[in-house]
Design an enzyme around this catalytic site. Structure first.
Site, PDB file in Angstrom:
ATOM      1  N   GLU A   6      -2.374   0.630  13.390  1.00 13.71           N
ATOM      2  CA  GLU A   6      -3.530   0.943  12.549  1.00 13.71           C
ATOM      3  C   GLU A   6      -4.838   0.677  13.282  1.00 13.71           C
ATOM      4  OE1 GLU A   6      -5.149  -0.069   8.051  1.00 13.71           O
ATOM      5  OE2 GLU A   6      -3.685  -1.402   8.982  1.00 13.71           O
TER       6      GLU A   6
ATOM      7  N   GLU B 265       0.863  -1.181   0.000  1.00  9.37           N
ATOM      8  CA  GLU B 265       0.000   0.000   0.000  1.00  9.37           C
ATOM      9  C   GLU B 265       0.903   1.237   0.000  1.00  9.37           C
ATOM     10  OE1 GLU B 265      -4.159   1.225   2.221  1.00  9.37           O
ATOM     11  OE2 GLU B 265      -3.264  -0.756   2.478  1.00  9.37           O
TER      12      GLU B 265
END
Length: 936
Positions: free
Chosen positions: A724, A454
């Protein structure tokens, strides 16, 4: 008196940066005076004055000077400042140098698309003594340039030797990551010292973001932007006699091929030193890239910190693993000396599992380095990739020693400007984790994470973290580049802001994410006081609001659109892998539409655009009526019953009854055992809104909570960056999910903004820009012991500190920088204290607030209330159980306390004892009270 931090366009001595007009800024230190009365800027070129403001009311935050800039020209400048104490001082001579501006290039694009990475070279033989030399260069996907004096091409040595002995500059991953379809940027290097003798100019090309797999679009991993590698370079020699020579890339350059045969951002790099050399050939001209070539906007990315191996681990699985002790984004150096043909294999990961190496959360990213040895000793360091890691598994190295491996933390070179330390080591680690999270995710683009497949510039993450980023590092130029890229994407999308910048073809848009187009420019303007950011982004701000309002007008299309909402909140469906919060996405979409309209109206006001100010103000008012009609009862009660909905109602003035909303918010936390359920939208505003609602006890309770979910939960489990998910790792140390789980994701680190602004008290007044006017009212909690904060604002260095001397005495210090004003409200201060005119802090008091000019102040006083919460058996049981030390004590002394059902934990121990056990022995509750008072 000294004039310091002299910058042009918020950069110190910028060389070859994009510069439509120069904006100058400076600071004053060690002055007797309190403020600047006038100043004078003088800009010279070659000894000739080209701009002179004369003494005038210049703005030290941002003073633009209208002047025509010549290409490839160095300008010097000084600023003279006069103070209200009659002082006058002149700065040291500063400089900036332009790039090629709109000048044409004496060069052609050359390139290739072979697997082995090319090395282009040109013999350089200066015709005369060189006075100065500049290299203007862009290499796509990535490049490194070298100058080898006195050697022919064949004798230049390996690329390892080139990098060690001949590399031009310290930057890595040039020319960086941007929307290559719209623009590509070149860098400028001063190579005067290298060009004192003839030699070879060499440029090694890699794949990078441009020509390697990246993004979400192609399952086969084909590059989105580029169809081959490309190089454009122009070497400009200025001789001592004043003549010039330009040497540019063309078919006269040679190309041969390195032993690097694979590289990309996600998968790492591979190199084979047993490959046969390839004969050099003439370079081939290629088509230019699609985007326009411009001077650089990106800050340099460098290996700014070296981390020695903290431990060499031999795992239960028989692996050899290096532990850096810190999760970073970056690279490494590895010393090896293995027989020819030996395969060296390095893989990286963020955490261990059951003591063994682990990397499953990286998804498809291989994140590896492979090297085939030629039998010689080498110090390996990848060229064209970076990794997010703490642990490195090394295979193929005999008898690896800790000193053979060094981690290299790579990030954009932003000056640090915030320092915050408390008396609580776990909280200090949280602050440090947030700093490392910013470093790891500020690799040219404000990414979401630096490790998996990502690593993209997610707008939502950047939006919520931008104030924290500006407290911790000087982020103006970094965000200016990101926002410029954002605007280029919008030009081809009718104002829509893709979820990631650069988009790499991604087309999705969402509220709170796309609203970064309005939020970040306003944050940057407030922090730095330079309206240039608003001038540059105003069309972008309007474009976003117009686009989403157009969707909303079409059958409420914006609220019906897909949105991430309160992403990763804990109150939604989905269980442990859930991502969607319970707060209705349509509500969040309308709230942010109104917010962006408000910010666009404010920007219009700053820029003197009265018509746009009126239009967007009216649009914001219209959206407020719509939100209240749709989501609020006539009484003012929000019809959505989530922590985030109530926080948004307070934050954006949606409720007409703040007191009722605050009480409901308190109850939402009480009903959840005092724990948060918020995600990406609710968490960044959590601390500030609780404080403003008078719920400081709750705010600190959340900060100190060591259980899931909470910031110290991950600290307790050994986190060195921000996670996260609230549950990225479970209590037993196992990873909760591999589908989407990063251990370096800075969004939740936004709590540090509250710590600077409210815990330390360095909070900018609403009417202020650049921190000229600060409201200092620290939220004190003795559990922290003390707080020491420093913030190098655009105006100068603010300092605050407080210390709980004991339960009833507080020591407070503050330093106000030159040209600034502070409004200080001392916590728990008796009214009589403000009448102490012998202390300079109380020289000017209005309505219980000390009005302070530049200077340093201190006071120690007895507080009107205890600084430490005194707990007793009269407190609700759930509140007592929320304090780890008290919970342990009660569980030991009253084992049956664990059997109390949840719905009865709002009762106190006294109430429970009377209800279930009748009257306790005389004195028992008093003994408990005495013990509890010591444990708070």
């Amino acid at each position: 008196m000294r004039i310091t931090n002299c910058k042009v366009n918020h950069l110190t001595a910028p060389l070859g940066y994009w510069m439509e007009k120069p904006v100058f800024s400076w600071q004053v230190e060690e002055a007797e005076g309190k403020a600047q009365t006038k100043a004078r800027l003088v800009v010279r070129q070659g000894g000739e004055t080209v701009a002179d403001t004369g003494f005038a009311q210049l703005d030290s935050l941002a003073e633009p000077v209208e002047m025509e800039l010549a290409p490839r020209t160095r300008y010097t400048w000084t600023v003279t400042v006069c103070t209200d104490a009659g002082e006058e001082a002149v700065s040291d001579e500063n400089w900036f140098e332009t790039g090629k501006e709109n000048e044409g290039w004496n060069a052609k694009w050359i390139g290739d698309s072979q697997a082995r990475h090319p090395m282009y070279s040109k013999r350089i033989a200066p015709a005369k003594p060189v006075k100065s030399a500049r290299l203007y260069i862009c290499g796509l996907g990535l490049y490194e340039a070298y100058y080898v004096p006195g050697k022919d091409a064949a004798a230049a040595g390996s690329i390892e030797t080139l990098r060690a002995e001949a590399k031009i500059g310290e930057e890595l991953l040039t020319p960086y990551c941007n929307n290559y379809n719209e623009w590509v940027q070149y860098q400028t290097y001063d190579v005067t010292e290298k060009l004192k003798e003839e030699g070879n100019l060499c440029v090694l090309l890699g794949n990078g973001w441009y020509f390697g797999r990246f993004g979400f679009n192609d399952p086969d991993g084909r590059p989105y932007y580029g169809k081959g590698r490309k190089l454009l370079a122009e070497l400009r020699l200025t001789y001592e006699d004043g003549t010039e020579e330009a040497i540019g890339t063309d078919e006269s350059w040679q190309v041969d091929y390195s032993n690097i045969f694979f590289s990309n951002i996600y998968d790492g790099e591979q190199m084979d030193d047993t490959l046969e050399p390839v004969a050099a050939a003439a370079a081939q001209a290629v088509e230019p890239p699609k985007g326009a070539l411009t001077a650089r906007r990106s800050l340099p990315v460098k290996a700014l910190q070296e981390l020695p191996a903290a431990e060499l681990i031999h795992t239960p699985a028989g692996e050899t693993v290096v532990d850096l002790g810190q999760n970073i984004a970056g690279s490494f150096r590895l010393r090896i000396h293995e027989p020819k043909g030996t395969k060296i294999h390095v893989q990286v990961g963020e955490v261990l599992q059951q003591g063994n190496f682990y990397r499953d959360n990286l998804r498809s990213a291989k994140a590896e380095y492979i090297y085939i040895s030629d039998g010689q000793e080498h110090v390996l360091q990848p060229y064209f990739t970076f990794y997010g890691y703490r642990y490195a598994k090394v295979e193929g190295v005999t008898d690896l020693k800790p000193e053979d491996f060094t981690g290299l933390a790579m990030y954009s070179d932003l000056p640090r400007n915030g320092w915050l330390e408390t008396g609580n080591e776990m909280v200090n680690r949280l602050v440090l984790n947030t700093e490392w999270g910013q470093k790891g995710n500020f690799v040219d683009v404000p990414t979401d994470c630096p490790q998996r497949d990502e690593r993209m510039g997610w707008t939502g993450d950047a939006e919520v973290f931008s104030p924290t980023a500006c407290y911790q590092m000087d982020s103006y130029a970094f965000f200016a580049k990101y926002l410029y890229d954002m605007a280029t994407e919008q030009k081809t999308r009718d104002g829509a802001v893709p979820d990631v910048i650069p988009s790499f073809g991604h087309k999705g848009i969402a509220c709170a994410w796309g609203d970064a187009a309005c939020v970040i420019p306003w944050v940057v303007y407030r922090f730095y006081g330079d309206k240039s950011i608003l001038e540059g982004q105003f069309d972008s701000m309007k474009g976003w609001v117009d686009h989403i309002y157009g969707l909303e007008q079409n059958d409420q299309g914006w609220r019906k659109h897909f949105h991430y909402g309160d992403w990763l909140a804990l109150d939604g469906p989905g269980g442990i892998d859930g991502v969607m919060g319970a707060t209705e996405n349509a509500f969040i979409a309308l709230v942010y539409l109104r917010y962006s309209a408000q910010l666009t109206a404010k920007a219009a006001a700053v820029l003197g655009k009265a018509e746009e100010e009126r239009y967007y103000s009216e649009l914001a008012d219209k959206m407020l009526k719509e939100i209240r009609h749709e989501y609020f009862a006539p009484s003012g009660r929000c019809c959505l019953d989530t922590q985030t909905a109530l926080l948004l109602s307070l934050r954006h003035g949606l409720t007409v009854d703040r007191e009722q909303t605050a009480k409901r918010l308190q109850k939402k936390f009480d009903d959840n055992d005092g724990k948060l359920q918020t995600g990406f939208v609710g968490t960044p505003i959590l601390g500030e809104e609780l404080t403003k609602a008078g719920l400081n006890e709750l705010a600190y309770g959340l900060l100190f909570n060591e259980e899931y979910p909470g910031w110290l939960y991950e600290v307790k489990l050994g986190a060195t960056t921000i996670w996260e998910r609230w549950n990225s790792m479970l209590e037993d140390g196992s990873v909760s999910s591999t589908g989407m789980n990063s251990f370096n994701h800075y969004s939740y680190g936004s709590i540090v903004e509250w710590m600077y602004a409210y815990v330390a008290g360095i909070r900018q007044a609403e009417d202020s820009i650049g921190f000229r006017h600060v409201c200092i009212s620290p939220v004190v909690d003795a559990r922290l012991g003390h707080v020491d904060a420093r913030y190098q604002s655009a105006m100068g260095l603010w300092k605050t500190s407080w210390k709980a001397v004991d339960d009833n005495h507080l020591e407070f210090r503050v330093t106000v920088p030159f040209g600034c004003q502070a409004d200080v409200a001392l916590p728990y201060a008796p009214e009589s204290l403000y009448r102490d005119k012998e202390n300079a802090i109380f020289a000017h008091v209005e309505d219980g607030v000390c009005r302070l000019e530049a200077g340093s102040y201190s006071v120690t006083y007895e507080t009107t209330a205890p600084l430490r919460r005194i707990y007793s058996t009269a407190a609700p049981l759930k509140e007592l159980l929320g304090v780890p030390a008290i919970r342990s004590f009660l569980t030991e002394k009253i084992p049956q306390i664990g059997q109390v059902p949840d719905h009865m934990k709002s009762s106190s121990i006294r109430e429970l004892a009377a209800h279930f056990a009748g009257h306790l022995e005389a004195g028992t509750l008093e003994v408990l009270d005495e013990a509890l008072a010591k444990l708070g």
